[in-house]
Design a protein around this motif. Structure first.
Motif, short mmCIF file in Angstrom:
data_model
loop_
_atom_site.label_atom_id
_atom_site.label_comp_id
_atom_site.label_asym_id
_atom_site.label_seq_id
_atom_site.Cartn_x
_atom_site.Cartn_y
_atom_site.Cartn_z
N LEU B 422 -25.40 20.58 32.20
CA LEU B 422 -25.39 21.95 31.66
C LEU B 422 -26.85 21.99 30.97
O LEU B 422 -27.43 21.49 30.13
CB LEU B 422 -24.30 21.83 30.50
CG LEU B 422 -22.83 21.57 30.92
CD1 LEU B 422 -21.84 21.70 29.83
CD2 LEU B 422 -22.70 22.35 32.18
N SER B 424 -27.88 25.63 29.52
CA SER B 424 -27.67 26.29 28.27
C SER B 424 -26.33 26.91 28.01
O SER B 424 -25.56 26.91 29.05
CB SER B 424 -28.76 27.55 28.50
OG SER B 424 -28.26 28.51 29.52
N PRO B 426 -23.13 27.15 24.82
CA PRO B 426 -22.17 27.82 25.41
C PRO B 426 -22.49 29.54 24.90
O PRO B 426 -23.10 29.60 23.95
CB PRO B 426 -20.90 27.44 24.76
CG PRO B 426 -21.30 27.11 23.62
CD PRO B 426 -22.67 26.30 23.72
N GLU B 427 -22.12 30.48 25.97
CA GLU B 427 -21.86 31.90 25.60
C GLU B 427 -20.52 32.20 25.32
O GLU B 427 -19.62 32.24 26.29
CB GLU B 427 -22.71 32.78 26.41
CG GLU B 427 -22.90 34.05 26.23
CD GLU B 427 -23.08 35.01 27.17
OE1 GLU B 427 -23.23 36.16 27.11
OE2 GLU B 427 -23.81 34.67 28.29
N ARG B 428 -20.18 32.59 24.23
CA ARG B 428 -18.71 32.78 24.10
C ARG B 428 -18.35 34.14 24.36
O ARG B 428 -18.94 34.97 23.88
CB ARG B 428 -18.20 32.62 22.63
CG ARG B 428 -16.79 32.89 22.29
CD ARG B 428 -15.85 32.09 22.98
NE ARG B 428 -15.82 30.74 22.52
CZ ARG B 428 -15.39 30.26 21.42
NH1 ARG B 428 -14.81 30.91 20.53
NH2 ARG B 428 -15.68 28.89 21.20
N ASP B 448 -16.00 30.08 27.38
CA ASP B 448 -17.54 29.65 27.02
C ASP B 448 -18.21 29.41 28.48
O ASP B 448 -18.03 28.72 29.11
CB ASP B 448 -17.23 28.32 26.54
CG ASP B 448 -16.90 28.60 24.94
OD1 ASP B 448 -16.73 29.66 24.53
OD2 ASP B 448 -16.82 27.54 24.20
N PHE B 450 -21.57 28.66 30.62
CA PHE B 450 -22.90 27.82 30.61
C PHE B 450 -23.70 28.08 31.97
O PHE B 450 -23.12 28.40 32.97
CB PHE B 450 -22.38 26.18 30.69
CG PHE B 450 -21.63 25.96 29.34
CD1 PHE B 450 -22.33 25.26 28.36
CD2 PHE B 450 -20.24 25.79 29.33
CE1 PHE B 450 -21.59 24.97 27.13
CE2 PHE B 450 -19.57 25.57 28.23
CZ PHE B 450 -20.27 25.24 27.21
N ARG B 464 -15.58 27.75 30.79
CA ARG B 464 -14.64 26.57 30.22
C ARG B 464 -13.45 27.53 29.50
O ARG B 464 -13.99 28.26 28.81
CB ARG B 464 -15.22 25.38 29.37
CG ARG B 464 -14.11 24.83 28.66
CD ARG B 464 -14.06 23.39 28.87
NE ARG B 464 -12.97 22.74 28.62
CZ ARG B 464 -12.42 21.61 28.67
NH1 ARG B 464 -13.43 20.89 29.71
NH2 ARG B 464 -11.37 21.05 28.32
#
Lengths: 247, 476
Positions: B422, B424, B426-428, B448, B450, B464
């Motif tokens: 992984l 970068s 997490p982007e939620r 999330d 990645f 995820r």
């Protein structure tokens, strides 16, 4: 026989022959009839005839697999053609649906982008029609099943046009002959974010070592977006990012 | 003013396409017009039908149809709209075109006349053409000296001098009287004093003569181009394959383009209907043609039509065609760029039409980026040229899979050919509660995202969610 006598006898002069775009000395790059499109990568431009992606001929790209950065290699040129030259970019038979935000972020003007879904022989037909149309600056086509005669027809059409043509073909086609004047096999580089280009064929001397380029890769996020209340669903993922988990 | 007269001497015959030679058209038991093979057999207009049958027992005869001739004349007037919008019908078998404003556009008088002649032949008519400053003079010249061109009123008397009196169409009594005092040509008539002529032949004949010479005004009602175009064409034979329909459809297309040019309009949609024979009990098949922008370019329409006809399988032979244009849009003349052509908008519009004609309209599209948080909703296919972009948040992949692919998880790490690294995140992304449960909608997502790197050096966009790890896109 002197040069003047040869010209008088109706035979072409040697200097004239050497000035043709399809004739070059073994140790130098050919003279391109049209200036190339800067690829955005200086090391690559130095290795290409015309100091950029050549127009008026096929550029055959043979990536070993999808996702290694083959589109990131083209994006600067496509962005230049659609935004600076105001010409259209035509995609024929892309393997997956292109994702608009990424293309826009790379600088491609979406108002001048055309995506064509076609199968089999229709894909080659669509490429031929796009090459005949004026106003098309670049053509990106995926022709996994194209045979030699189709490629030859496209190359003949390409020689009459000023369009930049990228043709993606499977890596297995490396061993087949091809009429394209520029063929590049793409492989993942030794480190992440690099792409290795093996110039299989170009109008000029062969290059033994593959060329490694640094690609623009998605940058790490500066801050998290959409902060919401509630438990993160990916505690495990967050753990896996930590160096302790990676060890 | 400059008038081009277009006479159609064989029109009564030409409105019957399905006639085997030798053939003739009759009205009240006399021959009106006959085709060349009948002429070779000795049949000529004015002959009685019984005499004609005595000469040629195999002569095919059709009863003259005034209604068909009028329809055909109106159709031809639509076609002549390519040359000028000032068209007058001159029943029974002539058209008048006012061409003084079209000379420069078509490259001079000779070029214009050549185009009118060749176009008329392509429409299936034999034509006699003459040009004169007055409509009557043009008609008279076309009747007796086809091909003559007289450009100034001063030259008219000389040009008309050797025409016979028949062009004036005098009543029989007056024609006999004129012959009685020894006048055989218009030139001799013009030398006589007008006042005496008016007493002997009637005022109407003298007025006609003055109108022909341009001494008296000759106002004429113009042909009103219809509001919608619907033209019908009978085929000379039953057609079994769609490809050969193109030749016949071309005639209708040229009429339609002339009608559009006269109305300064273009079409986005055209419909070609194909009628089958009645005993086949087949409803008429129809082809809908769509264009990216309003057009009246005949070649462009024909290219799209050729692609469509090439993919058409006819269920029954076709006996007639009908071309319908219902909605037109204003379309001015062509604009040229100051420095050569503009950046190829026209060329690409034609490309889009050709591709759509063969591949279907949903296979050729543009892309638009929408301001939406859920990745599936942020990219949409739109009609070509309508693409637009909004700046996206975060890193987005070049390709988005149509369906997210589930990934295996080993020891808390997603797998694809080995454990993924992984890079970068997490982007939620948590959004979409409003269309939860709707058919075809993405619904409520909590993910999330990645950026991940596979052992084979592929750059992936994975997320995820509560259901586990999924692959959603490729940075390529």
């Amino acid at each position: 026989m002197s040069a003047g006598a040869a010209a008088a006898a109706g035979q072409p002069d040697l200097a004239d022959v050497l000035a043709r775009s399809d004739v070059w000395r073994g140790d130098t790059l050919a003279q391109a009839p049209l200036p190339g499109v800067p690829s955005g990568f200086g090391e690559l431009d130095a290795e290409l005839p015309g100091a950029g992606w050549p127009r008026g001929g096929l550029v055959e790209l043979l990536p070993e697999r999808r996702g290694i950065g083959e589109m990131a290699l083209l994006m600067p040129a496509l962005a230049r053609i659609s935004s600076a030259e105001l010409a259209w970019v035509v995609c024929v038979a892309p393997p997956l649906p292109p994702y608009a935000p990424a293309w826009a972020a790379a600088g491609v003007s979406l108002s001048r982008l055309l995506v064509t879904r076609a199968a089999g022989g229709d894909a080659a037909w669509a490429c031929a029609r796009a090459l005949e149309a004026d106003g098309v600056g670049a053509l990106v086509a995926w022709l996994p099943a194209a045979d030699a005669s189709t490629l030859r027809r496209l190359q003949l059409l390409a020689e009459k046009s000023r369009t930049l043509i990228f043709l993606f073909r499977p890596a297995a086609a490396v061993r087949e002959s091809s009429p394209a004047p520029l063929r590049i096999a793409l492989a993942a580089g030794r480190t992440a974010g690099r792409l290795s280009l093996n110039l299989l064929k170009r109008r000029g001397g062969a290059r033994a070592a593959p060329l490694e380029l640094d690609l623009a890769r998605p940058a790490p996020l500066s801050s998290a977006f959409h902060v919401v209340a509630g438990a993160a669903p990916s505690a495990a993922a967050a753990r896996s990012l930590s160096p302790a988990a990676a060890a | 003013m400059l008038w081009l007269a277009l006479r159609l001497p064989l029109l009564p015959l030409e409105v019957f396409p399905q006639r085997p030679p030798p053939s003739a058209v009759i009205a009240s038991e006399r021959i009106v017009a006959c085709d060349p093979s009948a002429t070779q057999g000795g049949v000529c207009p004015g002959m009685r039908l019984a005499d004609a049958w005595a000469l040629l027992p195999g002569l095919t005869v059709c009863e003259r149809s005034g209604e068909r001739e009028q329809r055909q004349l109106a159709a031809l007037a639509c076609w002549s709209g390519r040359f000028t919008s000032e068209v007058c019908l001159q029943p029974p078998a002539a058209l008048l075109l006012e061409i003084s404003g079209s000379l420069r556009l078509f490259g001079g008088l000779a070029a214009l006349c050549a185009q009118v002649e060749s176009g008329c032949a392509a429409q299936g008519h034999a034509a006699a053409i003459a040009v004169a400053p007055t409509p009557l003079a043009a008609l008279w010249l076309a009747a007796e000296k086809p091909g003559s061109r007289c450009l100034s009123p001063a030259a008219l008397p000389a040009a008309l001098a050797d025409l016979s009196l028949a062009v004036l169409d005098l009543p029989p009594a007056q024609a006999a009287r004129a012959a009685g005092f020894g006048v055989r040509s218009l030139g001799e008539l013009l030398r006589l004093p007008r006042a005496g002529l008016a007493r002997r032949l009637g005022a109407a004949a003298v007025t006609t003569l003055a109108r022909g010479l341009g001494e008296v005004a000759d106002p004429r009602p113009r042909f009103a181009f219809p509001d919608t175009f619907a033209e019908h064409l009978e085929l000379p034979a039953r057609v079994h394959d769609a490809e050969s329909l193109l030749f016949a459809a071309r005639r209708l297309l040229q009429r339609c383009c002339g009608w559009l040019a006269a109305r300064a309009a273009g079409v986005r949609e055209l419909r070609l209907e194909m009628a089958h024979e009645r005993h086949e009990r087949q409803p008429a098949s129809a082809l809908e043609l769509h264009f990216a922008a309003p057009t009246r370019d005949g070649e462009r329409i024909e290219r799209v039509l050729r692609e469509r006809l090439g993919r058409l399988a006819l269920t029954a032979p076709v006996i007639a065609l009908r071309l319908v244009a219902e909605r037109v849009e204003a379309l001015g003349g062509r604009e040229r760029g100051l420095f050569g052509d503009a950046a190829g908008g026209e060329g690409v519009a034609m490309l889009v039409e050709r591709l759509q004609a063969r591949l279907g309209s949903e296979a050729v599209q543009g892309l638009a980026a929408l301001p939406a948080h859920r990745p599936e909703c942020a990219s949409r296919l739109v009609p070509p040229g309508a693409g637009s972009a909004v700046p996206a948040a975060g890193a987005r992949p070049c390709w988005l899979l149509p369906q997210a692919e589930p990934l295996a998880e080993v020891g808390g790490r997603p797998q694809r050919g080995g454990p993924l690294e992984l890079l970068s995140g997490p982007e939620r992304i948590e959004s979409g509660w409003w269309d939860e449960g709707e058919a075809g909608a993405v619904g409520d997502v909590r993910r999330d995202y990645f950026v991940a790197l596979s052992p084979r050096r592929e750059w992936l966009w994975i997320f995820r969610s509560a259901q586990g790890w999924f692959l959603h896109g490729l940075f390529s």
